[in-house]
Scaffold this motif. Structure first.
Motif, PDB file in Angstrom:
ATOM      1  N   HIS A   1      48.496  34.765 -66.365  1.00 24.67           N
ATOM      2  CA  HIS A   1      47.110  35.057 -66.734  1.00 24.67           C
ATOM      3  C   HIS A   1      46.531  36.254 -65.988  1.00 24.67           C
ATOM      4  CE1 HIS A   1      46.475  31.496 -69.157  1.00 24.67           C
ATOM      5  NE2 HIS A   1      47.142  30.825 -68.250  1.00 24.67           N
ATOM      6  N   ARG A   2      47.071  36.568 -64.846  1.00 25.36           N
ATOM      7  CA  ARG A   2      46.447  37.557 -63.961  1.00 25.36           C
ATOM      8  C   ARG A   2      46.298  38.926 -64.589  1.00 25.36           C
ATOM      9  NH1 ARG A   2      49.804  35.890 -58.704  1.00 25.36           N
ATOM     10  NH2 ARG A   2      49.014  33.776 -58.578  1.00 25.36           N
ATOM     11  N   SER A   3      47.305  39.367 -65.316  1.00 27.78           N
ATOM     12  CA  SER A   3      47.220  40.711 -65.891  1.00 27.78           C
ATOM     13  C   SER A   3      46.105  40.805 -66.927  1.00 27.78           C
ATOM     14  CB  SER A   3      48.554  41.099 -66.522  1.00 27.78           C
ATOM     15  OG  SER A   3      48.845  40.234 -67.607  1.00 27.78           O
ATOM     16  N   LYS A   4      45.733  39.688 -67.533  1.00 23.78           N
ATOM     17  CA  LYS A   4      44.668  39.692 -68.533  1.00 23.78           C
ATOM     18  C   LYS A   4      43.297  39.489 -67.896  1.00 23.78           C
ATOM     19  CE  LYS A   4      47.729  38.067 -72.138  1.00 23.78           C
ATOM     20  NZ  LYS A   4      48.968  38.253 -71.417  1.00 23.78           N
ATOM     21  N   LEU A   5      43.256  38.827 -66.757  1.00 21.64           N
ATOM     22  CA  LEU A   5      41.980  38.506 -66.124  1.00 21.64           C
ATOM     23  C   LEU A   5      41.449  39.603 -65.208  1.00 21.64           C
ATOM     24  CD1 LEU A   5      42.624  34.787 -65.190  1.00 21.64           C
ATOM     25  CD2 LEU A   5      41.170  35.652 -67.010  1.00 21.64           C
ATOM     26  N   HIS A   6      42.305  40.440 -64.673  1.00 18.38           N
ATOM     27  CA  HIS A   6      41.813  41.434 -63.718  1.00 18.38           C
ATOM     28  C   HIS A   6      41.166  42.631 -64.407  1.00 18.38           C
ATOM     29  CE1 HIS A   6      45.567  43.667 -64.471  1.00 18.38           C
ATOM     30  NE2 HIS A   6      44.935  44.705 -63.974  1.00 18.38           N
TER      31      HIS A   6
ATOM     32  N   TYR B   1      40.685  36.122 -59.428  1.00 14.77           N
ATOM     33  CA  TYR B   1      41.689  35.996 -60.484  1.00 14.77           C
ATOM     34  C   TYR B   1      43.061  35.600 -59.938  1.00 14.77           C
ATOM     35  CZ  TYR B   1      44.017  40.406 -59.373  1.00 14.77           C
ATOM     36  OH  TYR B   1      44.734  41.385 -58.764  1.00 14.77           O
TER      37      TYR B   1
ATOM     38  N   GLN C   1      47.636  34.276 -53.810  1.00 17.82           N
ATOM     39  CA  GLN C   1      46.269  34.469 -53.334  1.00 17.82           C
ATOM     40  C   GLN C   1      46.187  34.564 -51.809  1.00 17.82           C
ATOM     41  OE1 GLN C   1      43.465  31.489 -54.584  1.00 17.82           O
ATOM     42  NE2 GLN C   1      41.747  32.876 -54.335  1.00 17.82           N
TER      43      GLN C   1
ATOM     44  N   THR D   1      38.589  44.115 -67.744  1.00 16.05           N
ATOM     45  CA  THR D   1      37.568  43.768 -68.730  1.00 16.05           C
ATOM     46  C   THR D   1      37.774  44.542 -70.033  1.00 16.05           C
ATOM     47  OG1 THR D   1      36.095  45.457 -67.855  1.00 16.05           O
ATOM     48  CG2 THR D   1      35.835  43.214 -66.980  1.00 16.05           C
TER      49      THR D   1
ATOM     50  N   SER E   1      43.747  33.100 -58.174  1.00 20.03           N
ATOM     51  CA  SER E   1      43.909  31.650 -58.148  1.00 20.03           C
ATOM     52  C   SER E   1      44.477  31.121 -59.462  1.00 20.03           C
ATOM     53  CB  SER E   1      42.571  30.973 -57.836  1.00 20.03           C
ATOM     54  OG  SER E   1      41.644  31.232 -58.866  1.00 20.03           O
ATOM     55  N   PHE E   2      44.546  31.961 -60.482  1.00 17.44           N
ATOM     56  CA  PHE E   2      45.114  31.560 -61.767  1.00 17.44           C
ATOM     57  C   PHE E   2      46.625  31.764 -61.758  1.00 17.44           C
ATOM     58  CE2 PHE E   2      40.716  32.242 -62.752  1.00 17.44           C
ATOM     59  CZ  PHE E   2      40.441  31.277 -63.709  1.00 17.44           C
TER      60      PHE E   2
ATOM     61  N   ASP F   1      35.012  37.300 -54.769  1.00 14.86           N
ATOM     62  CA  ASP F   1      34.797  37.729 -56.147  1.00 14.86           C
ATOM     63  C   ASP F   1      35.942  38.603 -56.656  1.00 14.86           C
ATOM     64  OD1 ASP F   1      32.361  36.408 -56.212  1.00 14.86           O
ATOM     65  OD2 ASP F   1      31.248  38.174 -55.553  1.00 14.86           O
TER      66      ASP F   1
END
Length: 138
Positions: A58-63, A51, A16, A65, A53-54, A47
């Motif tokens: 997890h990042r590839s799933k959170l960035h 993502y 980050q 929609t 900070s995770f 904003d």
């Protein structure tokens, strides 16, 4: 295309702090030519890079929609079959059933986010500090 290529560099950073540094650097480079873009980047930095900070798994799933868009498309497909609903309660039942089905599928079949990676996020960091509550006002 130059601006998007420069922005993409922030998303390729490993953590980050370096992503935020790259984001600010790109904003400063673009600001002289596109001042509104610089202001927008300053306002949206937290904003857009939240993502990061995770944990990395997890990042590839959170960035993205994509999962939510697929779920919305499934709800719309099921609602289009019915056409006209007799009441609001029937809409809620149908959408609730679709969401329950998706929830069951995610829990049983697809490990969207692994349990190990979730445990990494949920385990509190070890600390020797005790929680101090402020004294009550009289």
């Amino acid at each position: 295309s130059m601006a998007s290529a420069a922005l993409r560099q922030a998303f390729l950073q490993p953590d980050q702090a370096s992503a935020q540094q790259t984001w600010r650097h790109v904003a400063d480079q673009l600001r002289p030519r596109w001042p509104k873009l610089g202001v927008l980047m300053d306002e949206s930095e937290d904003d857009v890079l939240a993502y990061m900070s995770f944990p990395a798994p997890h990042r590839s799933k959170l960035h993205s929609t994509n999962t939510l868009e697929r779920l919305d498309k499934e709800v719309k497909r099921r609602a289009d079959v019915v056409g006209i609903f007799p009441s609001e309660a029937s809409i809620i039942r149908l959408i609730g059933a679709v969401l329950l089905e998706a929830n069951d599928e995610w829990q049983m079949q697809h490990r969207y986010m692994g349990v190990e990676a979730m445990a990494e996020m949920l385990s509190p960091a070890p600390t020797n500090e005790t929680l101090q509550l402020p004294p009550r006002l009289a």
